[in-house]
Design a protein around this motif. Structure first.
Motif, short mmCIF file in Angstrom:
data_model
loop_
_atom_site.label_atom_id
_atom_site.label_comp_id
_atom_site.label_asym_id
_atom_site.label_seq_id
_atom_site.Cartn_x
_atom_site.Cartn_y
_atom_site.Cartn_z
N ASP A 95 -3.46 5.16 -1.38
CA ASP A 95 -4.40 4.05 -1.50
C ASP A 95 -5.45 4.07 -0.39
O ASP A 95 -6.57 3.58 -0.57
N ALA A 101 -8.99 5.52 -1.06
CA ALA A 101 -9.92 4.88 -2.00
C ALA A 101 -11.22 4.52 -1.30
O ALA A 101 -11.22 3.99 -0.18
N LEU A 138 0.82 -1.22 0.00
CA LEU A 138 0.00 0.00 0.00
C LEU A 138 0.85 1.26 0.00
O LEU A 138 1.94 1.30 0.57
#
Length: 179
Positions: free
Chosen positions: A125, A128, A121
């Motif tokens: 991220d 999201a 990650l």
């Protein structure tokens, strides 16, 4: 330290509590109830691991280890293969029984998959959107923190039960269940 490292540290702590709680117990101690409606260590560890497994599978868009890697079959429990423990009754809790090696083996497999996922990650991220059923929608970062919070609570409850079993008064259960 980046976000992935912080999240990994939190999941490592959960794993540590799980092992400290389960190691050295037999199956009878793992399924002991402090009262007829109480959760057991076996159920708590199974449940927290199932929740982590399911949420990480969703985030990875893959099947859970429980159903995809044979853990459901290894546990051989009389429950639905998709059960996670949410909404379980005292009778449902009583169905969860397993030797300590199976509980920690499943937890370790899920932990390993979780740490691999986190290692890939990037901070961006975590923003999201992973669940639009809430207002505001849930981000990956919020989902991971939610899993950590839930797992730590259940791991702490299991550790409390272990502590109660080690201190059981002689007049109540004969002797302490765990030595």
């Amino acid at each position: 330290m980046n976000s992935a490292e912080i999240l990994t540290d939190a999941f490592d702590r959960i794993r540590g509590v799980v092992h400290d709680t389960v190691d050295g117990l037999d199956e009878d101690a793992l399924k002991h109830r402090l009262d007829p409606g109480a959760n057991t260590i076996a159920w708590l560890v199974w449940h927290l691991t199932r929740v982590q497994d399911e949420h990480l599978a969703e985030l990875r868009a893959t099947e859970s280890l429980w159903t995809g890697r044979g853990w459901y079959e290894r546990f051989d429990l009389p429950i639905d293969r998709n059960a996670t423990g949410y909404g379980d009754t005292p009778a449902d809790v009583a169905l969860i029984s397993a030797p300590p090696e199976l509980l920690t083996g499943y937890h370790d497999a899920v932990h390993t998959r979780t740490v691999r996922f986190l290692g890939a990650l990037h901070d961006r991220d975590l923003d999201a959107i992973v669940d639009t059923n809430w207002d505001p929608p849930v981000t990956m970062g919020v989902r991971l923190v939610s899993v950590i919070a839930d797992d730590l609570q259940h791991a702490g409850q299991a550790a409390f039960i272990r502590g109660a079993l080690t201190r059981a008064p002689a007049g109540r259960t004969g002797t302490a269940i765990v030595r």
